[in-house]
Design a protein around this motif. Structure first.
Motif, PDB file in Angstrom:
ATOM      1  N   PHE A 171      11.504  15.926  -3.458  1.00  0.00           N
ATOM      2  CA  PHE A 171      11.419  14.107  -2.766  1.00  0.00           C
ATOM      3  C   PHE A 171       9.468  14.116  -2.345  1.00  0.00           C
ATOM      4  O   PHE A 171       8.874  13.909  -2.105  1.00  0.00           O
ATOM      5  N   ASP A 172       9.077  15.435  -1.444  1.00  0.00           N
ATOM      6  CA  ASP A 172       7.630  15.564  -0.802  1.00  0.00           C
ATOM      7  C   ASP A 172       6.794  16.185  -2.358  1.00  0.00           C
ATOM      8  O   ASP A 172       6.115  14.962  -2.596  1.00  0.00           O
ATOM      9  N   VAL A 173       6.992  17.116  -2.797  1.00  0.00           N
ATOM     10  CA  VAL A 173       5.975  17.894  -4.064  1.00  0.00           C
ATOM     11  C   VAL A 173       5.764  16.607  -4.566  1.00  0.00           C
ATOM     12  O   VAL A 173       5.157  17.300  -5.983  1.00  0.00           O
ATOM     13  N   GLY A 179       8.450  23.506   8.928  1.00  0.00           N
ATOM     14  CA  GLY A 179       9.395  21.838   9.190  1.00  0.00           C
ATOM     15  C   GLY A 179       8.797  20.775   8.654  1.00  0.00           C
ATOM     16  O   GLY A 179       9.453  20.011   9.053  1.00  0.00           O
ATOM     17  N   TYR A 180       7.870  21.025   7.557  1.00  0.00           N
ATOM     18  CA  TYR A 180       7.355  20.011   7.039  1.00  0.00           C
ATOM     19  C   TYR A 180       7.914  18.992   6.030  1.00  0.00           C
ATOM     20  O   TYR A 180       8.421  17.852   5.818  1.00  0.00           O
ATOM     21  N   ALA A 181       8.749  19.486   5.318  1.00  0.00           N
ATOM     22  CA  ALA A 181       9.413  18.983   3.822  1.00  0.00           C
ATOM     23  C   ALA A 181      10.658  18.509   3.964  1.00  0.00           C
ATOM     24  O   ALA A 181      11.146  19.027   5.490  1.00  0.00           O
ATOM     25  N   GLU A 182      11.249  18.307   2.961  1.00  0.00           N
ATOM     26  CA  GLU A 182      12.085  17.335   3.302  1.00  0.00           C
ATOM     27  C   GLU A 182      13.264  18.190   2.995  1.00  0.00           C
ATOM     28  O   GLU A 182      12.824  18.987   2.580  1.00  0.00           O
ATOM     29  N   ALA A 183      14.124  17.592   3.110  1.00  0.00           N
ATOM     30  CA  ALA A 183      15.442  18.803   2.486  1.00  0.00           C
ATOM     31  C   ALA A 183      15.303  19.069   1.165  1.00  0.00           C
ATOM     32  O   ALA A 183      15.505  20.320   0.910  1.00  0.00           O
ATOM     33  N   ILE A 237       7.632  11.325  -4.607  1.00  0.00           N
ATOM     34  CA  ILE A 237       9.058  10.912  -4.633  1.00  0.00           C
ATOM     35  C   ILE A 237       8.576   9.985  -3.207  1.00  0.00           C
ATOM     36  O   ILE A 237       8.783   8.756  -2.868  1.00  0.00           O
ATOM     37  N   ASP A 238       8.532  10.783  -2.037  1.00  0.00           N
ATOM     38  CA  ASP A 238       8.310  10.314  -0.856  1.00  0.00           C
ATOM     39  C   ASP A 238       7.421   9.539  -0.534  1.00  0.00           C
ATOM     40  O   ASP A 238       7.407   8.615  -0.223  1.00  0.00           O
ATOM     41  N   THR A 239       5.899   9.914  -1.545  1.00  0.00           N
ATOM     42  CA  THR A 239       4.561   8.603  -0.971  1.00  0.00           C
ATOM     43  C   THR A 239       5.275   7.633  -1.845  1.00  0.00           C
ATOM     44  O   THR A 239       4.819   6.844  -1.767  1.00  0.00           O
ATOM     45  N   GLN A 260       7.706   6.443  -2.040  1.00  0.00           N
ATOM     46  CA  GLN A 260       9.124   5.366  -1.040  1.00  0.00           C
ATOM     47  C   GLN A 260       7.887   4.224  -0.279  1.00  0.00           C
ATOM     48  O   GLN A 260       8.102   3.321  -0.236  1.00  0.00           O
ATOM     49  N   LYS A 261       7.165   5.347   0.198  1.00  0.00           N
ATOM     50  CA  LYS A 261       5.987   4.317   1.028  1.00  0.00           C
ATOM     51  C   LYS A 261       5.140   3.737   0.623  1.00  0.00           C
ATOM     52  O   LYS A 261       5.152   2.896   1.138  1.00  0.00           O
ATOM     53  N   LEU A 262       4.211   3.761  -0.431  1.00  0.00           N
ATOM     54  CA  LEU A 262       4.152   3.387  -0.337  1.00  0.00           C
ATOM     55  C   LEU A 262       4.266   1.960  -1.509  1.00  0.00           C
ATOM     56  O   LEU A 262       4.308   0.929  -0.877  1.00  0.00           O
ATOM     57  N   ILE A 309      -2.558   8.713   1.967  1.00  0.00           N
ATOM     58  CA  ILE A 309      -2.237  10.155   2.191  1.00  0.00           C
ATOM     59  C   ILE A 309      -0.881  10.131   3.394  1.00  0.00           C
ATOM     60  O   ILE A 309      -0.939  10.049   4.386  1.00  0.00           O
ATOM     61  N   LEU A 310       0.229  10.157   2.053  1.00  0.00           N
ATOM     62  CA  LEU A 310       1.497   9.335   3.198  1.00  0.00           C
ATOM     63  C   LEU A 310       2.429  10.781   3.088  1.00  0.00           C
ATOM     64  O   LEU A 310       3.377  10.603   3.568  1.00  0.00           O
ATOM     65  N   ASN A 311       1.993  12.085   2.631  1.00  0.00           N
ATOM     66  CA  ASN A 311       3.396  13.246   2.876  1.00  0.00           C
ATOM     67  C   ASN A 311       2.460  13.891   3.293  1.00  0.00           C
ATOM     68  O   ASN A 311       1.220  14.704   2.260  1.00  0.00           O
ATOM     69  N   GLY A 312       2.895  14.760   4.157  1.00  0.00           N
ATOM     70  CA  GLY A 312       2.182  15.501   5.279  1.00  0.00           C
ATOM     71  C   GLY A 312       2.200  16.756   4.663  1.00  0.00           C
ATOM     72  O   GLY A 312       1.372  17.741   4.791  1.00  0.00           O
ATOM     73  N   THR A 313       3.654  17.168   3.991  1.00  0.00           N
ATOM     74  CA  THR A 313       3.785  18.671   3.208  1.00  0.00           C
ATOM     75  C   THR A 313       2.324  18.522   2.011  1.00  0.00           C
ATOM     76  O   THR A 313       2.617  19.874   1.689  1.00  0.00           O
ATOM     77  N   CYS A 314       2.022  17.616   1.128  1.00  0.00           N
ATOM     78  CA  CYS A 314       1.301  17.783   0.064  1.00  0.00           C
ATOM     79  C   CYS A 314       0.365  18.098   0.687  1.00  0.00           C
ATOM     80  O   CYS A 314      -0.612  18.647   0.198  1.00  0.00           O
ATOM     81  N   GLY A 371       1.875  12.364  10.385  1.00  0.00           N
ATOM     82  CA  GLY A 371       2.586  11.508   9.507  1.00  0.00           C
ATOM     83  C   GLY A 371       4.327  12.003   9.663  1.00  0.00           C
ATOM     84  O   GLY A 371       4.584  11.681   8.954  1.00  0.00           O
ATOM     85  N   ALA A 372       4.285  12.644  10.920  1.00  0.00           N
ATOM     86  CA  ALA A 372       6.146  13.455  10.160  1.00  0.00           C
ATOM     87  C   ALA A 372       6.061  14.327  12.132  1.00  0.00           C
ATOM     88  O   ALA A 372       5.426  14.426  12.362  1.00  0.00           O
ATOM     89  N   GLY A 373       7.294  14.399  12.266  1.00  0.00           N
ATOM     90  CA  GLY A 373       7.385  15.217  13.939  1.00  0.00           C
ATOM     91  C   GLY A 373       8.136  14.454  14.483  1.00  0.00           C
ATOM     92  O   GLY A 373       8.013  13.507  14.483  1.00  0.00           O
ATOM     93  N   ASN A 410      13.922   5.314   8.226  1.00  0.00           N
ATOM     94  CA  ASN A 410      14.298   5.414   7.059  1.00  0.00           C
ATOM     95  C   ASN A 410      13.598   4.604   5.878  1.00  0.00           C
ATOM     96  O   ASN A 410      14.144   4.137   5.446  1.00  0.00           O
ATOM     97  N   LYS A 411      12.979   5.606   5.170  1.00  0.00           N
ATOM     98  CA  LYS A 411      11.569   4.938   4.154  1.00  0.00           C
ATOM     99  C   LYS A 411      12.445   5.178   2.824  1.00  0.00           C
ATOM    100  O   LYS A 411      12.326   3.964   2.202  1.00  0.00           O
ATOM    101  N   ALA A 412      13.289   5.776   2.641  1.00  0.00           N
ATOM    102  CA  ALA A 412      14.292   5.811   1.716  1.00  0.00           C
ATOM    103  C   ALA A 412      14.965   4.793   1.496  1.00  0.00           C
ATOM    104  O   ALA A 412      15.337   3.813   0.538  1.00  0.00           O
TER     105      ALA A 412
HETATM  106  N1  HSE Z   1       8.640  15.149   4.787  1.00  0.00           N
HETATM  107  C1  HSE Z   1       6.945  13.942   4.814  1.00  0.00           C
HETATM  108  C2  HSE Z   1       6.215  14.438   4.776  1.00  0.00           C
HETATM  109  C3  HSE Z   1       7.820  13.218   6.400  1.00  0.00           C
HETATM  110  O1  HSE Z   1       6.038  15.883   4.874  1.00  0.00           O
HETATM  111  O2  HSE Z   1       4.565  13.740   4.669  1.00  0.00           O
HETATM  112  C4  HSE Z   1       8.518  12.672   6.273  1.00  0.00           C
HETATM  113  O3  HSE Z   1       8.373  11.345   5.818  1.00  0.00           O
END
Ligand code: HSE
Length: 442
Positions: free
Chosen positions: A195-197, A187-191, A200-202, A204-206, A157-162, A305-307, A104-106
Motif C-alpha cells: 500500500f505504501d511502496v 513502524g512507518y509502513a502500513e500493515a 496506493i496510500d498516496t 487514496q490521499k490524493l 509527498i503524502l507517504n512517509g514510508t516512501c 504525516g504519521a505516528g 481512515n483514508k481508505a
Molecule cells: N503509512 C503511511 C505513511 C502513514 O507511510 O505515510 C499513514 O497514512
C-alpha cells in the motif's frame, strides 16, 4: 459548561493517542473552546492490554455497536482502519445522529461518497483531517484558508514510508529492499507494505485532496498509480547528476476552458523535482503538500504525516471543531469536502494518455555502435525532443545504462515511442524505467 461526549472505536496506536490528548490536554481544550470534550466510551476487541492510561471513568466495551448506537455519545471517532467493518460502524453512527471523526483514508477514498450525503442530510459533520498528511492541517487550509481561490494544482509527498526509503537510498546509496525493512521496523509502513511502496496510500490521499480542491467527486480507483519499487540507487544518482531529486508525488490539476473544471488530472508516481525546490528538501518520513490558488499563488504545508502524536493531534482538532458548534449547530464549519454537498460535481478523470509531462527514461542497452542513434531516431519520429542524455560505463553484464531527459510530450506519445524502443534488439525490455519530471513544484 456544555459538553461534547466522545465514543472511540479502536484503542490501537492512534486511539491511545487520542485518549491521551483528551485526558492530558483537558484543561487546554476547555480553555480554547469554552466547552468540555469528554471521552465517555471506547471499544476495542482487546481490552486486556494495559495502554498506560487511566480509563476508570470510561465505559469500555469489546463491541463497537455499543458505542455507535449509544444515547450518551454525541461524536464517534473511528480508528479501526480499513474498509469493513469501519464503513458499517460509521454509517450506523450517522444514522443514529452522531458526528464522526476518522483517520481512515481508505474509508474516505472508497466510501466517502456514500457517507457525505447521509451526513449532509442529517446536518452532521464528518472530520477526516488525520486521513491525509497526518498532523499537517492541509485539508483545513484547503477548505477554509484557501476558500476564496480556484485551486490550480496540488502536489504532495503524502507517504512517509516512501519518502524515508528514497531519502535513505540517496544518502547511503542503499538498496531498496534493505531500506524497506528498516522502515517497517520503525513502524512507518502500513500493515501491507505494498500500500505504501506501490503508491496506493498516496493515491487514496490524493483522490481526497483533489475532490476537495476542485469540488469534484472522489475517484480513487481512477488515479494513475506507480510506486517506487523499481527505482535503484543508480537512478537516484543519475537524477541527482541532472539536477533533480526523486520523490513519490501525488499530483492533481484541473483542466477546462475559462476556469471551468472539465476534467481532473490525478497521478501518483516517482517524480523528478528540481534539487533547489522546497519539495526536494522534504526528507525522511516527513510529508509536504503544495497547494496553489489563483489569488494566493503557491502555499506549502509540511510536517509529520504519521505516528501516534501527530495523527491524534489532527483527530482531536476535528473533534474540537465540531465541539465548538455543538449543540447549536455546525453551520459555522465549512462542509467536509469544502463545497456544499449539492454543488459537488461528478467530473471525469483525465485519461493518463492525454497528460503532458517531461520524462526521465533509463534504458539498459547492448554496447554496440548505432544503438543510441536508433533510440534517438525513434524519439525524433515521435517529435520527442531531448533535454539531456547520459551514457554510463558498461556494467559487468556488458549492458550500458543510458539515461535521457525529454522535453514535454503526452504520455500516449511517450508510451508509443517506448514500445518501439523496447522492441529494438539491443534494448533490454525488462530494464526500462520511466519517471516523470515536474519543474513547477515550488
Ligand atoms: N503509512 C503511511 C505513511 C502513514 O507511510 O505515510 C499513514 O497514512
Amino acid at each position: 459548561m456544555t459538553e461534547l461526549r466522545v465514543g472511540l472505536l479502536g484503542l490501537g496506536t492512534i486511539g491511545v493517542g487520542v485518549a491521551r490528548i483528551l485526558i492530558e490536554q483537558k484543561e487546554l481544550i476547555s480553555r480554547r473552546l469554552g466547552k468540555e470534550v469528554r471521552l465517555v466510551a471506547a471499544a476495542d476487541r482487546d481490552l486486556a492490554t494495559d495502554r498506560g492510561l487511566d480509563f476508570s471513568d470510561i465505559r469500555l466495551s469489546d463491541d463497537a455497536n455499543d458505542i455507535v448506537t449509544a444515547d450518551d455519545v454525541d461524536l464517534v471517532v473511528e480508528l479501526i482502519g480499513g474498509y469493513e467493518p469501519a464503513r458499517s460502524f460509521v454509517m450506523t453512527a450517522l444514522e443514529h445522529g452522531k458526528h464522526v471523526v476518522t483517520a481512515n483514508k481508505a474509508l474516505i477514498a472508497k466510501h466517502g461518497e456514500e457517507l457525505f450525503p447521509v451526513a449532509a442530510e442529517k446536518g452532521l459533520q464528518i472530520g477526516f483531517e488525520a486521513a491525509v498528511g497526518g498532523g499537517i492541517p492541509c485539508m483545513k487550509a484547503l477548505r477554509e484558508g484557501l476558500a476564496a481561490n480556484a485551486i490550480e494544482s496540488v502536489y504532495g509527498i503524502l507517504n512517509g514510508t516512501c519518502n524515508f526509503i528514497l531519502t535513505k537510498m540517496e544518502n547511503e546509496g542503499a538498496d531498496y529492499a534493505d531500506v524497506l525493512k528498516e522502515a517497517q521496523a520503525l513502524g512507518y509502513a502500513e500493515a501491507d507494505p505494498t500500500f505504501d511502496v506501490e503508491g496506493i496510500d498516496t493515491a487514496q490521499k490524493l483522490s481526497i485532496l483533489a475532490a476537495m480542491a476542485f469540488g469534484s467527486k472522489i475517484k480513487f480507483e481512477e488515479v494513475f498509480t506507480e510506486g517506487i519499487s523499481k527505482i535503484t540507487a543508480a537512478d537516484i544518482e543519475s537524477a541527482h547528476e541532472m539536477g533533480y531529486r526523486i520523490k513519490l508525488l501525488g499530483i492533481a490539476k484541473p483542466h477546462g476552458a475559462e476556469g471551468e473544471v472539465e476534467t481532473v488530472e490525478m497521478r501518483v508516481h516517482p517524480t523528478l523535482v528540481p534539487l533547489a525546490s522546497q519539495m526536494a528538501q522534504v526528507s525522511d518520513s516527513y510529508n509536504a503538500v503544495q497547494i496553489s490558488g489563483d489569488f494566493v499563488e503557491h502555499t506549502m504545508y509540511f510536517g509529520r504525516g504519521a505516528g501516534e502524536r501527530p495523527t491524534a493531534s489532527a483527530v482531536v482538532a476535528d473533534i474540537m471543531d465540531i465541539a465548538s458548534g455543538f449543540p447549536d449547530g455546525i453551520a459555522h464549519l465549512a462542509p467536509p469536502m469544502g463545497f456544499v454537498q449539492s454543488s459537488r460535481r461528478d467530473k471525469p478523470t483525465m485519461p493518463m494518455a492525454d497528460t503532458e509531462c517531461e520524462y526521465f527514461i533509463r534504458l539498459m542497452v547492448k554496447d554496440k555502435p548505432g544503438v543510441i542513434a536508433s533510440v534517438t531516431s525513434i524519439l525524433a519520429d515521435h517529435r520527442i525532443s531531448l533535454e539531456a542524455l547520459i551514457q554510463k560505463e558498461r556494467h559487468a553484464s556488458h549492458n550500458v545504462p543510458i539515461v535521457m531527459l525529454t522535453h514535454e510530450t503526452t504520455e500516449g506519445n511517450l508510451q508509443a515511442a517506448i514500445s518501439r524502443i523496447t522492441g529494438l534488439e539491443a534494448v533490454e525490455e525488462d530494464d526500462v524505467l520511466i519517471l516523470r519530471k515536474e519543474s513547477a513544484v515550488a
